[in-house]
Structures are given as structure tokens and as C-alpha cells.
Design an enzyme around this catalytic site. Structure first.
Site, PDB file in Angstrom:
ATOM      1  N   THR A  17      91.780 -21.871  64.698  1.00  0.00           N
ATOM      2  CA  THR A  17      91.381 -23.303  64.717  1.00  0.00           C
ATOM      3  C   THR A  17      91.590 -23.675  66.426  1.00  0.00           C
ATOM      4  O   THR A  17      90.553 -24.404  66.937  1.00  0.00           O
ATOM      5  CB  THR A  17      92.642 -24.198  63.966  1.00  0.00           C
ATOM      6  N   VAL A  18      92.446 -23.505  67.119  1.00  0.00           N
ATOM      7  CA  VAL A  18      92.705 -24.199  68.247  1.00  0.00           C
ATOM      8  C   VAL A  18      91.793 -23.346  69.273  1.00  0.00           C
ATOM      9  O   VAL A  18      91.068 -23.881  70.313  1.00  0.00           O
ATOM     10  CB  VAL A  18      94.192 -23.837  69.019  1.00  0.00           C
ATOM     11  N   LYS A 110     104.640 -23.309  70.284  1.00  0.00           N
ATOM     12  CA  LYS A 110     105.879 -23.913  70.372  1.00  0.00           C
ATOM     13  C   LYS A 110     107.146 -23.080  69.680  1.00  0.00           C
ATOM     14  O   LYS A 110     108.251 -23.062  70.129  1.00  0.00           O
ATOM     15  CB  LYS A 110     105.874 -25.383  69.486  1.00  0.00           C
ATOM     16  N   GLY A 139      99.878 -31.922  69.631  1.00  0.00           N
ATOM     17  CA  GLY A 139      98.474 -31.544  69.930  1.00  0.00           C
ATOM     18  C   GLY A 139      97.974 -32.351  71.011  1.00  0.00           C
ATOM     19  O   GLY A 139      98.235 -31.818  72.002  1.00  0.00           O
ATOM     20  N   GLY A 192      92.791 -27.153  58.968  1.00  0.00           N
ATOM     21  CA  GLY A 192      93.328 -26.656  60.336  1.00  0.00           C
ATOM     22  C   GLY A 192      94.618 -27.027  60.751  1.00  0.00           C
ATOM     23  O   GLY A 192      95.042 -26.957  62.021  1.00  0.00           O
ATOM     24  N   GLU A 195     100.692 -24.584  60.050  1.00  0.00           N
ATOM     25  CA  GLU A 195     100.596 -23.440  60.662  1.00  0.00           C
ATOM     26  C   GLU A 195     100.276 -22.440  59.689  1.00  0.00           C
ATOM     27  O   GLU A 195     100.029 -22.396  58.487  1.00  0.00           O
ATOM     28  CB  GLU A 195     102.279 -23.275  60.937  1.00  0.00           C
ATOM     29  N   ASP A 206     108.847 -26.583  62.338  1.00  0.00           N
ATOM     30  CA  ASP A 206     107.680 -26.886  63.500  1.00  0.00           C
ATOM     31  C   ASP A 206     108.214 -28.266  64.593  1.00  0.00           C
ATOM     32  O   ASP A 206     108.045 -28.046  65.519  1.00  0.00           O
ATOM     33  CB  ASP A 206     106.337 -26.963  62.926  1.00  0.00           C
ATOM     34  N   LYS A 210     109.270 -28.300  68.434  1.00  0.00           N
ATOM     35  CA  LYS A 210     108.640 -29.250  69.574  1.00  0.00           C
ATOM     36  C   LYS A 210     109.955 -30.333  69.849  1.00  0.00           C
ATOM     37  O   LYS A 210     109.968 -30.414  71.120  1.00  0.00           O
ATOM     38  CB  LYS A 210     107.804 -30.375  68.772  1.00  0.00           C
ATOM     39  N   GLY A 307      94.718 -29.913  64.774  1.00  0.00           N
ATOM     40  CA  GLY A 307      93.386 -29.879  64.629  1.00  0.00           C
ATOM     41  C   GLY A 307      92.849 -29.184  65.935  1.00  0.00           C
ATOM     42  O   GLY A 307      93.503 -29.281  67.003  1.00  0.00           O
TER      43      GLY A 307
HETATM   44  P1  NAP Z   1      94.497 -19.757  63.520  1.00  0.00           P
HETATM   45  O1  NAP Z   1      93.669 -20.370  62.884  1.00  0.00           O
HETATM   46  O2  NAP Z   1      95.642 -18.991  62.483  1.00  0.00           O
HETATM   47  O3  NAP Z   1      94.030 -18.748  64.602  1.00  0.00           O
HETATM   48  C1  NAP Z   1      95.052 -17.592  64.942  1.00  0.00           C
HETATM   49  C2  NAP Z   1      93.823 -16.665  65.612  1.00  0.00           C
HETATM   50  O4  NAP Z   1      94.569 -15.634  66.487  1.00  0.00           O
HETATM   51  C3  NAP Z   1      92.910 -15.939  64.819  1.00  0.00           C
HETATM   52  O5  NAP Z   1      91.698 -15.737  65.752  1.00  0.00           O
HETATM   53  C4  NAP Z   1      93.431 -14.390  64.704  1.00  0.00           C
HETATM   54  O6  NAP Z   1      92.484 -13.526  64.818  1.00  0.00           O
HETATM   55  C5  NAP Z   1      94.232 -14.313  66.119  1.00  0.00           C
HETATM   56  N1  NAP Z   1      95.349 -13.486  65.746  1.00  0.00           N
HETATM   57  C6  NAP Z   1      96.612 -13.617  65.334  1.00  0.00           C
HETATM   58  N2  NAP Z   1      97.286 -12.621  65.400  1.00  0.00           N
HETATM   59  C7  NAP Z   1      96.675 -11.749  66.134  1.00  0.00           C
HETATM   60  C8  NAP Z   1      97.092 -10.509  66.735  1.00  0.00           C
HETATM   61  N3  NAP Z   1      98.259  -9.667  66.152  1.00  0.00           N
HETATM   62  N4  NAP Z   1      96.267  -9.964  67.467  1.00  0.00           N
HETATM   63  C9  NAP Z   1      95.000 -10.444  67.741  1.00  0.00           C
HETATM   64  N5  NAP Z   1      94.631 -11.538  67.221  1.00  0.00           N
HETATM   65  C10 NAP Z   1      95.450 -12.240  66.470  1.00  0.00           C
HETATM   66  O7  NAP Z   1      96.032 -20.508  64.390  1.00  0.00           O
HETATM   67  P2  NAP Z   1      95.733 -21.638  65.190  1.00  0.00           P
HETATM   68  O8  NAP Z   1      95.951 -23.058  64.228  1.00  0.00           O
HETATM   69  O9  NAP Z   1      94.567 -21.773  65.851  1.00  0.00           O
HETATM   70  O10 NAP Z   1      96.910 -21.708  65.811  1.00  0.00           O
HETATM   71  C11 NAP Z   1      97.267 -20.933  66.853  1.00  0.00           C
HETATM   72  C12 NAP Z   1      98.433 -21.384  67.773  1.00  0.00           C
HETATM   73  O11 NAP Z   1      98.457 -22.880  68.027  1.00  0.00           O
HETATM   74  C13 NAP Z   1      99.763 -21.166  67.150  1.00  0.00           C
HETATM   75  O12 NAP Z   1     100.861 -21.027  67.803  1.00  0.00           O
HETATM   76  C14 NAP Z   1     100.108 -22.769  66.328  1.00  0.00           C
HETATM   77  O13 NAP Z   1     101.392 -23.033  66.225  1.00  0.00           O
HETATM   78  C15 NAP Z   1      99.490 -23.548  67.451  1.00  0.00           C
HETATM   79  N6  NAP Z   1      99.022 -24.829  67.551  1.00  0.00           N
HETATM   80  C16 NAP Z   1      98.313 -25.119  66.440  1.00  0.00           C
HETATM   81  C17 NAP Z   1      97.563 -26.192  66.190  1.00  0.00           C
HETATM   82  C18 NAP Z   1      96.815 -26.654  65.184  1.00  0.00           C
HETATM   83  O14 NAP Z   1      96.386 -27.927  64.820  1.00  0.00           O
HETATM   84  N7  NAP Z   1      96.428 -25.656  64.396  1.00  0.00           N
HETATM   85  C19 NAP Z   1      98.114 -27.473  66.872  1.00  0.00           C
HETATM   86  C20 NAP Z   1      98.951 -27.291  68.089  1.00  0.00           C
HETATM   87  C21 NAP Z   1      99.564 -25.914  68.190  1.00  0.00           C
HETATM   88  P3  NAP Z   1      91.368 -13.273  63.575  1.00  0.00           P
HETATM   89  O15 NAP Z   1      90.410 -14.639  63.693  1.00  0.00           O
HETATM   90  O16 NAP Z   1      90.630 -12.238  63.763  1.00  0.00           O
HETATM   91  O17 NAP Z   1      92.156 -13.174  62.235  1.00  0.00           O
HETATM   92  N1  HSE Z   2     101.136 -27.356  62.358  1.00  0.00           N
HETATM   93  C1  HSE Z   2     101.376 -28.376  63.302  1.00  0.00           C
HETATM   94  C2  HSE Z   2     101.430 -29.719  62.804  1.00  0.00           C
HETATM   95  C3  HSE Z   2     100.215 -28.150  64.398  1.00  0.00           C
HETATM   96  O1  HSE Z   2     100.863 -29.899  61.801  1.00  0.00           O
HETATM   97  O2  HSE Z   2     101.700 -30.629  63.649  1.00  0.00           O
HETATM   98  C4  HSE Z   2     100.317 -28.796  65.559  1.00  0.00           C
HETATM   99  O3  HSE Z   2     101.508 -28.410  66.616  1.00  0.00           O
END
Ligand code: NAP
Ligand code: HSE
Length: 442
Positions: A17-18, A110, A139, A192, A195, A206, A210, A307
Site C-alpha cells: 500500500t505505502v 511505528k 499518515g 489498505g 495493518e 497501533d 504512535k 492509505g
Molecule cells: P503492505 O501493503 O502489507 O506491504 C508490505 C510490503 O512489504 C509488500 O510489498 C511485501 O512484499 C513487502 N514485504 C513484507 N515483508 C517482507 C520481507 N520480509 N521481505 C521482503 N519484502 C517484504 O503494508 P503497508 O500497508 O504498505 O505498510 C507498510 C508499513 O507502513 C508498515 O510498517 C505499516 O505499519 C506502515 N504504515 C502503513 C500505513 C497504511 O495506511 N497502510 C500508514 C502508515 C504506516 P510482497 O508485496 O511481495 O508481499
Molecule cells: N493501520 C494504521 C491505521 C495505518 O489504520 O491508522 C496508519 O498508520
């Protein structure tokens, strides 16, 4: 040493997602980013688990995928590693290696920074490198830079906010559309927001991650993460949302920290927020933080808390800082060094208004007995609702009726003692339900 006018070469870990949101910004706003820094910001390699997976943003021709972290670490051209994988162990290993190899790091993680961040900040400090994390709190809201810089001259008196987009989205959809909890959680996952392990969202962990980072940024001290009182939203029911509305409140998952006479009171909990307060109007995946500074007064920041694009925007902000060649300022404080433990107020001593819902025997004297238990614990009832006709469906044809009331300010200890007494009495059926209440800003 890379010349400032050379492109800033990035190695990304994670293309979910990110990662997709970030890449889209770097590609679509390339000229704009160059105009701001005079440097092209260029992704060279992306680490993933499954290279064959279809991505939501197409991989540019000049970017390659890898499954080997060493392809980021050993590449001399890569100046910044952007960690967007999630989890603890794999990103911890990667970030340590990246810093030890002299690369700046940007992360949205985080959980990692709240639970084990100090050793990483120590390595980054020793090496004079950036360990940047704007995307890890709320975010797209630029809260990290705001606390370090924009409000940096202020002694923060309190901060209070909606720190988790998934929970706020769930509570908003339950409130406005009457949708069931798990149906909305599923939607939040599809969008998206959640977590990879959504229990981190719904159990409040979570938001607590933060809050721990916000406390470091605001006061330069460490509230031990495992000691933070945390309660999530899984137990919030449609009937509590409805009763809260009758009183003029919305239920929100709140993260709060305030400095009282040199000691910190902090926690994450669902609370009733009066509908006249801005926080109650924060809906969907939006987050908000209210900071009260001694010089500036209250400041309210509002924006998308989860997102792809909002979070990508925050990651890109850190890349701009690095591209501009700013001196690293990762924790926002150079003295005293982290970890300096916070003096904390025991959670039992916290003072608040409370909402309480009981299922009581419908017979004479019961309300008197409830009031007596509250009075014995120095708690005064402010307002109450009793449903005689049971139109909420909780107790059709039953000898019990819901009795819902709000208290004046009371200590958490007093409330705990009163509820334990009520639960053990013969006239209260079911475990009492209790939430904190915000009638005005603390
Ligand atoms: P996600 O959609 O699950 O994406 C994770 C990505 O990391 C995928 O591309 C995955 O590969 C890759 N990955 C995971 N473990 C791996 C490993 N051991 N080796 C190599 N690649 C690996 O997660 P996300 O929502 O983008 O979140 C990523 C981070 O941002 C997290 O720490 C989350 O807490 C933080 N975050 C997320 C948001 C949000 O809104 N989603 C907001 C703020 C912060 P594959 O695609 O090949 O499976
Ligand atoms: N899962 C987290 C949330 C992503 O819903 O706030 C942003 O940090």
C-alpha cells in the site's frame, strides 16, 4: 560522498500500500520534487517477497525488483533505504545493516520504532545519518516535523488525538450507517488502512505505538511502551454508540498524554467525545491531533491518517529533507539523550468523567443502590437514561433494564472499585460497560 546535485538514489523495501503510494508520487510529481530540491529522487531497486505479484502502481522500466536485502545494502549508489515492509525482525535487521553501511533510512514502521527504536536512533546518531519517520504517525499529517520544528519552542502541556485510521473508520461507519464491526473492518483492510495484522489496530496497539513516539517527540522522554494503558475498540457496541448519541457524544478511539506537575499521564482508550468538540467531527480514515503548547496555545491538525497516497506523501517529505542535505535531527532533542524515562502518573490516579452502562434488575430501590455504591466511592452521577420499554432490543420481556449514566470527574481507581462492587451485587446483571468522557478539552 555523493554530490548534492547528483540524483538521490533510493532503495525501497516493500511495494504494498505505502510503497505503491510513494512510487506514484515520486513518478507523477518528479518535476515538482526536483524544483524543490534541485535533485532528482530516483528509485533504483525494490525489495519484495513475491516478485510476480501484480502491483497497484506499474513498475517503471528502470526500477528492478529483488528478494535479496543485500541488493539494497551492498549497492554503493543507494544513499537512502526506505523501509515499508512492516513487522519487526526483518525491518530491524535491514535498518541496522543500512545504517551500518552508511545509508540514511526512512521508515513508516511505528511498531519497530516504538518498541525497539532507541538502539536504531543511537546507531543513526553515531553515524550522523537520518532515521526519518514522518509517515509512522497519523499518515499524511506532518506531526513529526510540527513537534520537532514548528512547535519546537513550546513546552507541550498536552496532546490528544485520533491516531488510528482503521478504528476511526470502523467507529464512523458503525455510527453513521449502522454497519456491523467486522463488515467495516473488512472494508478497511480492502482500502489498505489496516495493518497486515489488524488486531494491532482494533486492540489499540497501533495507536499506542504512535502515542509512544509522540511522547518522545513532545517531551524527549520515554514512557515504557509495555506500561502504557491501552484499550481497543473491539468491545464497542452499537447500543453504546446509540446511548452516546442520546447524550450528545460520539465514541472515538483516543490517544492522550498530558504533563501534570512534571509527571506524564498517558493512554489509549475508546472515549465519548462531546459533539461540539472538533475531535468528534473527525470521520472515516481521518486522524487528528490537538497539541497544547505553552506559548502557542492549542493547535489542531487534521488529515488522512492511513492509505497509500497520504502515507506516501509523508515518506516523500522525509526524502525531501534528505535531498536538501539537512543535518539529521531524528528525535527532536539532543539533551537529555534518549532513553530518559518519563516520570509517570499511575493510570489508577487519572481523573476523568465516565459513561457507565449497567443491566439492572427492574425493581424498586435498585437505582438508589447503584447511586449508593457510586457515592461510597466518591463518585457523583451527572446525568442518566433508563429505558423502561427496552426498545434497544437488549432485554425484551426481561426483568432487567439498561441503566446508563455519566459521572462527574472521578478517579480511575474509584470507578474500578465501584464497578467491581456493582458487578458482584445481585442487582446488576452482565459486566458493566465503562468509557471515559471528554466534555471539553483537557
Ligand atoms: P503492505 O501493503 O502489507 O506491504 C508490505 C510490503 O512489504 C509488500 O510489498 C511485501 O512484499 C513487502 N514485504 C513484507 N515483508 C517482507 C520481507 N520480509 N521481505 C521482503 N519484502 C517484504 O503494508 P503497508 O500497508 O504498505 O505498510 C507498510 C508499513 O507502513 C508498515 O510498517 C505499516 O505499519 C506502515 N504504515 C502503513 C500505513 C497504511 O495506511 N497502510 C500508514 C502508515 C504506516 P510482497 O508485496 O511481495 O508481499
Ligand atoms: N493501520 C494504521 C491505521 C495505518 O489504520 O491508522 C496508519 O498508520
Amino acid at each position: 560522498m555523493v554530490s548534492p546535485k547528483n540524483p538521490l538514489i533510493i532503495g525501497m523495501a516493500g511495494f504494498g500500500t505505502v510503497g505503491s503510494g510513494l512510487l506514484r508520487i515520486l513518478v507523477e510529481n518528479k518535476a515538482h520534487l526536483f524544483a524543490r530540491t534541485g535533485r532528482e529522487i530516483k528509485v533504483k531497486t525494490i525489495l519484495v517477497r513475491s516478485p510476480k505479484k501484480t502491483r497497484t502502481f506499474p513498475l517503471p522500466e528502470d526500477v528492478r525488483l529483488t528478494t535479496n536485502p543485500d541488493d539494497l545494502i551492498n549497492d554503493q549508489e543507494i544513499e537512502v533505504v526506505v523501509e515499508l515492509m512492516g513487522g519487526i525482525q526483518a525491518p530491524l535487521d535491514l535498518i541496522k545493516k543500512a545504517l551500518n553501511a552508511g545509508k540514511h533510512v526512512v521508515t513508516a514502521n511505528k511498531a519497530l520504532l516504538a518498541e525497539t527504536g532507541n538502539k536504531l536512533f543511537a546507531i543513526a546518531k553515531e553515524k550522523g545519518l537520518h532515521l526519518a519517520y514522518e509517515a509512522s504517525i497519523c499518515g499524511g499529517i506532518p506531526i513529526v516535523e510540527t513537534l520537532k520544528q514548528g512547535l519546537g519552542a513550546n513546552k507541550v502541556k498536552s496532546l490528544l488525538g485520533i491516531l488510528n485510521g482503521t478504528c476511526n473508520y470502523i467507529l464512523s461507519e458503525m455510527t453513521s450507517k449502522g454497519l456491523p464491526f467486522f463488515e467495516v473492518l473488512k472494508k478497511a483492510q480492502q482500502l489498505g488502512y489496516a495493518e497486515a495484522d489488524p488486531t494491532l489496530d482494533i486492540e489499540g496497539t497501533d495507536a499506542a505505538h504512535k502515542l509512544a513516539l509522540l511522547i518522545r517527540l513532545a517531551w524527549g522522554v520515554e514512557y515504557p511502551f509495555s506500561d502504557l494503558p491501552v484499550r481497543g475498540v473491539a468491545e464497542v457496541t452499537a447500543s453504546d454508540i446509540a446511548y452516546a448519541r442520546e447524550f450528545g457524544y460520539r465514541i472515538k478511539l483516543i490517544g492522550e498524554a498530558q504533563m501534570i506537575d512534571g509527571r506524564l499521564e498517558a493512554g489509549v482508550f475508546p472515549a465519548l467525545v462531546h459533539e461540539t468538540l472538533l475531535l468528534s467531527q473527525v470521520s472515516g480514515a481521518y486522524n487528528a491531533v490537538r497539541i497544547d503548547g505553552d506559548a502557542v496555545g492549542p493547535v489542531f491538525l487534521h488529515g488522512k491518517g492511513a492509505g497509500d497516497s497520504p502515507t506516501g506523501s509523508a515518506v516523500a517529505a522525509d526524502l525531501l529533507t534528505i535531498a536538501r542535505g539537512h543535518t539529521p535531527d531524528n528525535t527532536g532533542f539532543c539533551a537529555p539523550p534518549l532513553p530518559t524515562p518519563a516520570a509517570v502518573i499511575p493510570p489508577d490516579e487519572a481523573q476523568s468523567h465516565y459513561y457507565i452502562r449497567l443491566l439492572v434488575l427492574d425493581k424498586p430501590g435498585v437505582l438508589r443502590d447503584v447511586a449508593a455504591v457510586m457515592a461510597d466511592n466518591n463518585i457523583s452521577i451527572a446525568q442518566a437514561i433508563q429505558k423502561g420499554d427496552c426498545d434497544d432490543g437488549l432485554c425484551p420481556e426481561s426483568p432487567t433494564k439498561p441503566f446508563v449514566f455519566m459521572t462527574h470527574k472521578a478517579s480511575a481507581r474509584g470507578i474500578g472499585l465501584a464497578l467491581a462492587k456493582l458487578e458482584g451485587s445481585g442487582f446488576v446483571h452482565q459486566k458493566p460497560v465503562c468509557y471515559r468522557v471528554f466534555t471539553n478539552h483537557v
